[in-house]
Scaffold this motif. Structure first.
Motif, PDB file in Angstrom:
ATOM      1  N   TYR A   1      11.761 -46.795  29.762  1.00  0.00           N
ATOM      2  CA  TYR A   1      11.196 -47.743  29.008  1.00  0.00           C
ATOM      3  C   TYR A   1      12.094 -49.015  28.890  1.00  0.00           C
ATOM      4  N   LYS A   2      11.237 -50.158  28.915  1.00  0.00           N
ATOM      5  CA  LYS A   2      12.081 -51.530  28.940  1.00  0.00           C
ATOM      6  C   LYS A   2      12.662 -51.781  27.498  1.00  0.00           C
TER       7      LYS A   2
ATOM      8  N   ARG B   1      14.509 -55.044  25.555  1.00  0.00           N
ATOM      9  CA  ARG B   1      14.977 -56.513  25.648  1.00  0.00           C
ATOM     10  C   ARG B   1      15.057 -56.767  24.254  1.00  0.00           C
TER      11      ARG B   1
ATOM     12  N   ASN C   1      14.128 -60.260  21.797  1.00  0.00           N
ATOM     13  CA  ASN C   1      13.145 -61.257  21.561  1.00  0.00           C
ATOM     14  C   ASN C   1      14.082 -62.700  21.114  1.00  0.00           C
TER      15      ASN C   1
ATOM     16  N   ASP D   1       9.606 -51.797  24.875  1.00  0.00           N
ATOM     17  CA  ASP D   1       8.084 -51.752  25.373  1.00  0.00           C
ATOM     18  C   ASP D   1       7.716 -50.339  25.617  1.00  0.00           C
TER      19      ASP D   1
ATOM     20  N   ASN E   1       2.899 -46.313  29.664  1.00  0.00           N
ATOM     21  CA  ASN E   1       4.072 -45.532  30.313  1.00  0.00           C
ATOM     22  C   ASN E   1       3.869 -44.729  31.226  1.00  0.00           C
TER      23      ASN E   1
ATOM     24  N   SER F   1      -1.249 -52.917  25.347  1.00  0.00           N
ATOM     25  CA  SER F   1       0.248 -52.452  25.449  1.00  0.00           C
ATOM     26  C   SER F   1       0.951 -52.694  24.194  1.00  0.00           C
TER      27      SER F   1
ATOM     28  N   GLU G   1       4.847 -52.289  21.656  1.00  0.00           N
ATOM     29  CA  GLU G   1       6.163 -52.628  21.546  1.00  0.00           C
ATOM     30  C   GLU G   1       6.686 -52.090  20.131  1.00  0.00           C
TER      31      GLU G   1
ATOM     32  N   TRP H   1       9.649 -53.125  17.444  1.00  0.00           N
ATOM     33  CA  TRP H   1      10.701 -53.935  17.099  1.00  0.00           C
ATOM     34  C   TRP H   1      11.573 -53.228  15.934  1.00  0.00           C
TER      35      TRP H   1
ATOM     36  N   CYS I   1       4.322 -45.750  18.839  1.00  0.00           N
ATOM     37  CA  CYS I   1       4.428 -46.559  17.617  1.00  0.00           C
ATOM     38  C   CYS I   1       4.620 -45.710  16.516  1.00  0.00           C
TER      39      CYS I   1
ATOM     40  N   SER J   1       5.886 -52.442  14.718  1.00  0.00           N
ATOM     41  CA  SER J   1       5.169 -52.186  15.901  1.00  0.00           C
ATOM     42  C   SER J   1       3.948 -53.082  16.277  1.00  0.00           C
TER      43      SER J   1
END
Length: 567
Positions: A98-99, A101, A103, A111, A115, A127, A129, A131, A473, A505
């Motif tokens: 899983y990526k 990153r 923001n 992300d 998958n 898609s 993601e 948070w 999610c 999410s």
């Protein structure tokens, strides 16, 4: 009221709670595999019962709602939990592949979807993601994953799960979360509205019942009250209303009101709660084609009318830009779709009464359908912050329209976010619809809006309901509600990657179906999505989804894709 049966059930769960907490992961995996296999076996009769209860038929496209929000949801969450538990058992990081990153605000974002190859095929263009809360750093993220399984000697817990009566899989998903994410044994009280699914769930969870880890309870308010106050119960999870939450925590009537005012609870057990709210749909101005307007009108009506509006994340307030020249054209198409979609039963108790209560406060009301039980309130003033349609969840087929000034895209988004955060009750789900070219030109403004929206799930060119099916999610309210002001609740469910410090999410989807997508700068193969109430193949797609997930057959997949492309 047979309280002796409840006493026996709780006593049995107390005997098994520590055994379950310390159970090896390999054995938990076996239980999940059993749940999956049994779900396949009961899928058709389960859907048949739900369809009949909601006044539909198996050959009606709306039966697709029951396939997807029923057995498909259970199979999906089990499949994803199996991946997570197998990774934990092998010592592999749950987040491998899983990526991760950060923001623009330096919040950690994972992300989570797509998958797998199946994700890419079945959800092309979609898609998701998750948070994390601002306190989480890239270095500390791993510490927030699978906390229960990091304990050396976990303590058992007897949890009461109060099931919802609208979406049939909620009971099963909440039970699975309590058991496999949190390590609890469960007394599941079925909701009287859909307790006809209880027999199917007892079959699905038969191995866990036989081994003493799950008990099913049936009955109404008195049974629920006895159960949630039982001395043998350690924790509670409820999917329902804030009124029910307050009754559990503070009591009822004048005494309950006084208890709440003074914050003197009569029930101090930990309570997780998913309680719904007033869901906004924010339409961002842009240069839409006629076909865009038609498609998005169907999309908006679907966000309202899925399950006859009896959804905690149903659209309730449509926010439109005042200075957008296509605003009236979109409203005209929404009216057409509301008139054209099939009449259906408003089956949930008190739904009609709630709609009528709001009708009394609104002068401009439009009704649609043969039965005139679909409502549009086309001109509600945003300045009336205390309006009932802003302050109360309708939980039925009624949609209000609010217009906000839109001198520019950025200023409009700021006003829409402020209105949604400050004027609308609850924080469960918000939706944003934006043309891809507008999104490209105003990428920073959009991302700022997503960061500022205080909602647990946000959908961009998708419905927040899609996040219900994407089990990675985290599903729940935006963090920050308190016991006295519970709003849309506390805690999350689903969350198969087992994060414990999530903030929101975000799911993103295609603005246009695949036929027209490339003309918008989008590249995907997604046709009209299955939750559209105008999808004429939804019943077949739903059934074929179960067939494919059950067998993995390429022939079944081909059959599914052909049906989807005909939608």
């Amino acid at each position: 009221m047979h309280t002796d049966l409840i006493d026996d059930a709780i006593a049995e769960l107390r005997e098994s709670k520590d055994r379950w907490a310390g159970l090896p992961i390999a054995r938990r995996i076996q239980y999940l595999e059993s749940i999956r296999a049994r779900t396949v076996r009961v899928a058709r009769p389960w859907v048949e019962a739900a369809v009949e209860a909601k006044g539909l038929s198996m050959d009606h496209p709306l039966a697709g709602e029951e396939w997807t929000s029923g057995p498909f949801s259970v199979m999906s969450i089990v499949d994803d939990l199996l991946v997570t538990l197998r990774r934990i058992a092998s010592g592999t990081s749950v987040l491998d592949g899983y990526k991760v990153r950060q923001n623009a605000s330096d919040q950690v974002v994972v992300d989570v979807f797509p998958n797998t190859m199946d994700d890419l095929i079945l959800w092309s263009g979609v898609s998701a993601e998750v948070w994390m809360q601002p306190s989480v750093t890239p270095e500390s993220l791993q510490e927030t994953v699978g906390a229960f399984y990091e304990q050396d000697d976990p303590t058992g817990d007897v949890s009461v799960v109060l099931a919802a009566g609208n979406i049939s899989s909620i009971a099963a998903l909440d039970l699975v979360y309590a058991m496999f994410n949190e390590g609890k044994v469960v007394a599941l009280k079925m909701n009287p509205v859909n307790d006809y699914t209880g027999g199917f769930f007892e079959e699905i969870f038969a191995d866990l019942i036989d081994d003493g880890y799950v008990r099913f309870i049936y009955g109404g308010i008195r049974i629920g009250s006895y159960l949630t106050s039982h001395p043998g119960v350690d924790s509670i999870h409820i999917t329902g209303s804030a009124r029910t939450y307050d009754a559990i925590v503070y009591g009822t009537g004048a005494e309950g009101a006084e208890n709440k005012k003074a914050d003197t609870p009569i029930n101090t057990r930990p309570i997780g709660a998913e309680l719904g709210g007033v869901g906004p749909v924010i339409v961002v101005p842009g240069n839409w084609s006629r076909r865009d307007i038609t498609f998005q009108a169907e999309h908006i009506v679907s966000q309202k009318m899925h399950n006859s509006g009896h959804n905690c994340i149903a659209a309730q307030v449509l926010i439109l830009p005042e200075h957008w020249e296509q605003r009236e054209a979109l409203l005209a198409e929404i009216r057409r779709v509301l008139e054209d979609v099939d009449d259906r039963v408003v089956y949930y108790p008190e739904s009609e009464a709630r709609c009528e209560g709001i009708l009394a406060d609104i002068e401009d009301v439009e009704t649609f359908g043969v039965t005139h039980n679909r409502y549009l309130f086309p001109a509600v003033s945003a300045d009336d912050g205390g309006h009932r349609v802003f302050a109360h969840e309708v939980f039925g087929p009624a949609l209000a329209v609010v217009t906000l000034p839109s001198p520019s895209v950025g200023e409009y988004l700021d006003k829409a976010v402020q209105f949604a955060n400050e004027s609308l009750y609850g924080t469960l789900g918000a939706n944003v619809i934006i043309h891809p070219r507008t999104q490209s030109r105003h990428a920073d403004e959009l991302e700022n809006a997503l960061a500022d929206l205080e909602y647990g799930t946000i959908a961009v060119n998708l419905w927040t309901g899609a996040a219900y099916f994407i089990s990675q999610c985290a599903w729940g309210a935006f963090p920050g509600h308190t016991r006295q002001d519970i709003g849309s609740g506390v805690g999350v469910v689903h969350n198969t990657l087992m994060f414990n410090q999530t903030q929101k999410s975000i799911v993103r989807g295609p603005f246009a179906p695949h036929v027209r997508a490339m003309t918008k700068g989008e590249y995907h193969l997604s046709p009209k999505l299955i939750y559209f109430v105008t999808n004429k193949q939804a019943h077949r797609i739903g059934e074929y989804l179960i067939d494919y997930k059950a067998t993995g057959s390429k022939a079944k997949l081909a059959k599914l894709l052909v049906a989807a492309l005909r939608a």
